[in-house]
Design a protein around this motif. Sequence first.
Motif, PDB file in Angstrom:
ATOM      1  N   GLY A 118       0.786  -1.365  -0.031  1.00  0.00           N
ATOM      2  CA  GLY A 118       0.011   0.016   0.092  1.00  0.00           C
ATOM      3  C   GLY A 118       0.774   1.101   0.061  1.00  0.00           C
ATOM      4  O   GLY A 118       0.242   2.380   0.115  1.00  0.00           O
ATOM      5  N   ILE A 119       2.029   1.134  -0.044  1.00  0.00           N
ATOM      6  CA  ILE A 119       2.940   2.236   0.011  1.00  0.00           C
ATOM      7  C   ILE A 119       3.108   2.728  -1.427  1.00  0.00           C
ATOM      8  O   ILE A 119       3.268   2.238  -2.292  1.00  0.00           O
ATOM      9  CB  ILE A 119       4.404   1.957   0.316  1.00  0.00           C
ATOM     10  CG1 ILE A 119       4.434   1.669   1.694  1.00  0.00           C
ATOM     11  CG2 ILE A 119       5.267   3.373   0.100  1.00  0.00           C
ATOM     12  CD1 ILE A 119       5.992   1.092   2.325  1.00  0.00           C
ATOM     13  N   GLU A 120       2.904   4.201  -1.678  1.00  0.00           N
ATOM     14  CA  GLU A 120       2.728   4.679  -3.001  1.00  0.00           C
ATOM     15  C   GLU A 120       4.291   4.914  -3.657  1.00  0.00           C
ATOM     16  O   GLU A 120       5.098   4.977  -2.811  1.00  0.00           O
ATOM     17  CB  GLU A 120       2.037   5.834  -2.965  1.00  0.00           C
ATOM     18  CG  GLU A 120       0.373   5.450  -3.090  1.00  0.00           C
ATOM     19  CD  GLU A 120      -0.321   6.772  -3.201  1.00  0.00           C
ATOM     20  OE1 GLU A 120       0.069   7.536  -4.106  1.00  0.00           O
ATOM     21  OE2 GLU A 120      -1.260   7.108  -2.690  1.00  0.00           O
ATOM     22  N   ALA A 121       4.242   5.039  -4.851  1.00  0.00           N
ATOM     23  CA  ALA A 121       5.712   5.223  -5.824  1.00  0.00           C
ATOM     24  C   ALA A 121       6.132   6.479  -5.009  1.00  0.00           C
ATOM     25  O   ALA A 121       5.368   7.526  -4.656  1.00  0.00           O
ATOM     26  CB  ALA A 121       5.366   5.443  -7.027  1.00  0.00           C
ATOM     27  N   ILE A 122       7.706   6.444  -4.839  1.00  0.00           N
ATOM     28  CA  ILE A 122       8.231   7.547  -3.885  1.00  0.00           C
ATOM     29  C   ILE A 122       8.904   8.417  -5.195  1.00  0.00           C
ATOM     30  O   ILE A 122       9.676   7.811  -5.723  1.00  0.00           O
ATOM     31  CB  ILE A 122       8.861   7.130  -3.054  1.00  0.00           C
ATOM     32  CG1 ILE A 122       7.948   6.512  -1.800  1.00  0.00           C
ATOM     33  CG2 ILE A 122       9.633   8.162  -2.403  1.00  0.00           C
ATOM     34  CD1 ILE A 122       8.546   5.845  -0.749  1.00  0.00           C
ATOM     35  N   LYS A 123       8.840   9.542  -5.031  1.00  0.00           N
ATOM     36  CA  LYS A 123       9.549  10.732  -5.825  1.00  0.00           C
ATOM     37  C   LYS A 123      11.273  10.171  -5.758  1.00  0.00           C
ATOM     38  O   LYS A 123      11.683  10.498  -4.363  1.00  0.00           O
ATOM     39  CB  LYS A 123       9.211  11.956  -5.436  1.00  0.00           C
ATOM     40  CG  LYS A 123      10.087  13.246  -6.373  1.00  0.00           C
ATOM     41  CD  LYS A 123       9.407  14.280  -5.956  1.00  0.00           C
ATOM     42  CE  LYS A 123      10.369  15.712  -6.461  1.00  0.00           C
ATOM     43  NZ  LYS A 123       9.728  17.042  -6.147  1.00  0.00           N
ATOM     44  N   GLY A 124      12.006  10.251  -6.812  1.00  0.00           N
ATOM     45  CA  GLY A 124      13.290  10.210  -6.540  1.00  0.00           C
ATOM     46  C   GLY A 124      13.888   8.756  -6.209  1.00  0.00           C
ATOM     47  O   GLY A 124      14.824   8.231  -6.570  1.00  0.00           O
TER      48      GLY A 124
END
Lengths: 169, 169
Positions: free
Chosen positions: B160-166
């Motif tokens: 459930g963690i969303e895609a993270i910038k960088g």
Amino acid sequence: MIILYTGNGKGKTTAALGQMYRAIGQGMRVCIIQFIKGKWKTGEMLASQSFSNNLTFKTMGEGFTWNSKDINKDIEAARFAWETAKDSINSSKYDMVILDELTYLIKYKIITNEEVIEFLKNRPNNIHIIITGRDASNELIEVSDLVTEMKEIKHPYKSGIEAIKGIEY
Amino acid sequence: MIILYTGNGKGKTTAALGQMYRAIGQGMRVCIIQFIKGKWKTGEMLASQSFSNNLTFKTMGEGFTWNSKDINKDIEAARFAWETAKDSINSSKYDMVILDELTYLIKYKIITNEEVIEFLKNRPNNIHIIITGRDASNELIEVSDLVTEMKEIKHPYKSGIEAIKGIEY
């Protein structure tokens, strides 16, 4: 987030490099701690000059090569690198810290698994940690958010082809 | 040399990025062909500006997204990308060509396995080709020099963690 690239195949450090590249593109400050002396070679060091403002390389002490005649000097250098890694992560100076080949320190019992896991569990928020190296412990896998095993299917250097400039280094 | 990063785990395209980075550090000219629209995101595109002299990005036609309503338009765009890839490899303009997600074209029978293998076998000397994508065929593994399977051990976006910038883009 903790990303772990483990396994016996090629591509672990290469993926960490790609991760660094992507992060810097997003304006992040990245620190790379190299636990094996001489592991990072010309290609990445030269390319890194383009990013000098956002990228910090920290390499192992000279003494640490895994085949030094003085094992105590090796251990001292490895411990120093681990302390540097912890300080870098705690410093708030970086958005991403890459611990390249960290798993070897655990494997060769220079630092304990528990010490690493304990530190990672209590790390500051908002920092991304990338760990590479073979034979990651189950606890290290457990504490990581994203884990990929790089599995060797075919390796050219076994067929006698030598390391190639721009590919391997 | 042909390097193939396959498997269901994260790190295939990331490793290709690292490979590009290392090659550019050695002064090589690199071309990246992106077979899946929108796959390469902000991070790598922004970082690439530092390397603009040595790096060429070629992305798929607008029509090709694997979920277009017009399948013929998809196929046409994919064929065009494959022709672009072949031309780029044959052009002598590049020392390394990255074929990101090429395997999908084979998997979905846009191009035949035989066509790809035949082309790779007869490629010019002195060019490095990096291929990424799941479900590589046995023949593609056979024709490659270095093959790593990226195997998913743990994937955060499933929790459930969303895609993270960088990290992810």
